[in-house]
Design a protein around this motif. Sequence first.
Motif, PDB file in Angstrom:
ATOM      1  N   THR A 279       5.683   2.645   2.646  1.00  0.00           N
ATOM      2  CA  THR A 279       4.581   2.121   1.841  1.00  0.00           C
ATOM      3  C   THR A 279       4.569   2.843   0.498  1.00  0.00           C
ATOM      4  O   THR A 279       4.616   4.077   0.457  1.00  0.00           O
ATOM      5  CB  THR A 279       3.227   2.334   2.551  1.00  0.00           C
ATOM      6  OG1 THR A 279       3.259   1.701   3.825  1.00  0.00           O
ATOM      7  CG2 THR A 279       2.087   1.748   1.721  1.00  0.00           C
ATOM      8  N   LEU A 308       6.475  -2.067   2.014  1.00  0.00           N
ATOM      9  CA  LEU A 308       5.186  -2.539   1.526  1.00  0.00           C
ATOM     10  C   LEU A 308       4.896  -1.863   0.185  1.00  0.00           C
ATOM     11  O   LEU A 308       5.026  -0.639   0.070  1.00  0.00           O
ATOM     12  CB  LEU A 308       4.074  -2.201   2.516  1.00  0.00           C
ATOM     13  CG  LEU A 308       4.248  -2.729   3.948  1.00  0.00           C
ATOM     14  CD1 LEU A 308       3.148  -2.163   4.846  1.00  0.00           C
ATOM     15  CD2 LEU A 308       4.229  -4.251   3.974  1.00  0.00           C
ATOM     16  N   TYR A 310       2.013  -1.643  -2.982  1.00  0.00           N
ATOM     17  CA  TYR A 310       0.652  -1.944  -3.411  1.00  0.00           C
ATOM     18  C   TYR A 310       0.449  -1.486  -4.852  1.00  0.00           C
ATOM     19  O   TYR A 310       0.866  -0.392  -5.231  1.00  0.00           O
ATOM     20  CB  TYR A 310      -0.364  -1.251  -2.505  1.00  0.00           C
ATOM     21  CG  TYR A 310      -0.364  -1.766  -1.088  1.00  0.00           C
ATOM     22  CD1 TYR A 310      -1.163  -2.843  -0.729  1.00  0.00           C
ATOM     23  CD2 TYR A 310       0.450  -1.184  -0.111  1.00  0.00           C
ATOM     24  CE1 TYR A 310      -1.168  -3.319   0.573  1.00  0.00           C
ATOM     25  CE2 TYR A 310       0.453  -1.657   1.190  1.00  0.00           C
ATOM     26  CZ  TYR A 310      -0.351  -2.727   1.522  1.00  0.00           C
ATOM     27  OH  TYR A 310      -0.345  -3.209   2.806  1.00  0.00           O
ATOM     28  N   ARG A 373      -1.492  -6.172  -2.854  1.00  0.00           N
ATOM     29  CA  ARG A 373      -0.116  -6.116  -2.357  1.00  0.00           C
ATOM     30  C   ARG A 373       0.821  -6.898  -3.282  1.00  0.00           C
ATOM     31  O   ARG A 373       0.537  -8.041  -3.660  1.00  0.00           O
ATOM     32  CB  ARG A 373      -0.043  -6.666  -0.935  1.00  0.00           C
ATOM     33  CG  ARG A 373       1.318  -6.476  -0.285  1.00  0.00           C
ATOM     34  CD  ARG A 373       1.246  -6.778   1.192  1.00  0.00           C
ATOM     35  NE  ARG A 373       2.582  -6.832   1.779  1.00  0.00           N
ATOM     36  CZ  ARG A 373       2.817  -7.090   3.052  1.00  0.00           C
ATOM     37  NH1 ARG A 373       1.793  -7.293   3.893  1.00  0.00           N
ATOM     38  NH2 ARG A 373       4.049  -7.136   3.514  1.00  0.00           N
TER      39      ARG A 373
END
Length: 400
Positions: A279, A308, A310, A373
């Motif tokens: 992440t 992921l 963000y 996201r």
Amino acid sequence: MNFLVIFFGIVLLFIIWLILDFCLGRQKHHSSVRKMETPILHGDFDIFTHGKELFHDYFSVLREAERHIHVLFYIVKDDVFSQEFLSILKEKARTGVEVRLLLDRLGSWKVKGAAIKELRAAGVEFAFSNPVKLPYLFYSMQVRNHRKISIIDGRIGYLGGFNIGKEYIDEDPSLGPWRDYHLKIGSESVNFLQSEFLMDWERCTGVDLQGVAKYFPKLPKGDVRQQFIPTEANQLECMFISLIQLAEKSITIGTPYFIPSRKIFAELQKAVQRGVCLTIIVPSVSDHILVKEASFRYLRTLLREGALVYQYNKGFYHAKTIVIDDKVADIGTANFDKRSLFLNQEINCYIYDPNFIDRIKDILDKDIHDSTRLTLEQLNKPNLARSMKEAVAGVVSYFL
């Protein structure tokens, strides 16, 4: 025609000089550094994520100092907030407290001669770190002291991402609220911060103060297991690779600039391929030209492989952290970019205490909640201006 030949000849010579200056300067720098890290220490830690709260606490501790104040910042601006900071240092020096202020020469270029003269007249010992100097002018311009550490009375320390300027207390409307991580440190861990400051002070002034006993009071052990690792030249790359290789379940990276080296990028890909959840939190707005576009080539590949990503959208995200499973959390001054990896002098704190790691993970969860996201479709959507910026950013990414 002759003019063009002369012009392009001068340009070619200039480019050759830049390359030679940088390569030879880097070679000399790499040959002179030595690896440093503390053993496992036990300190007391608090963490600040908002500038107004941090500086309310920090300025209060400065005002209560009784013996000495040692401060190193990368950036001090020339605004009302910066002037308040400098005024506190001058007031304490006038009362007999020993004050030493070390600022990066280029990062704090707004601190002018008149302000320095006032500081010294008040009794503040002042020095610039990392001046631009011969014989490697271009390389010395790139190598910055990016550390931000303070030690008060040898008993309280601060380390993290905040500098001194109005943007760090949310007074720059173009960036919005400033989100950052900064540690307040107590107990035996403070002694190493003190030692690191004095080494940087000696490097810049030639004055060796390591043997001064008053700077190193006997301190108790705290509750949080940790160690400090200062880095420069190419040392940080090895540290980040070691962290990534530890991961079994998750890696969370918070950074304002995601521009990894080739080796680190390969390790992140390997981690994702072996099932680690990667992440990455980055800002949605940028404070420097091209840094956002420089990250897209890496983020695009990692998104394709299942990471992921963000984009923080409640202000500017300037945090510098890596959390590996529940094993270790890294908070310090280093960004996840090539400048921090290969050029800057940095210092990071590696925390091994499960309770404090949980606290950091809660902060990261809040930051993810305040983010949007990023998808592969967004990055692959045709955009000529972005593509041109990405191309330029790829060429100069080493210096961003």
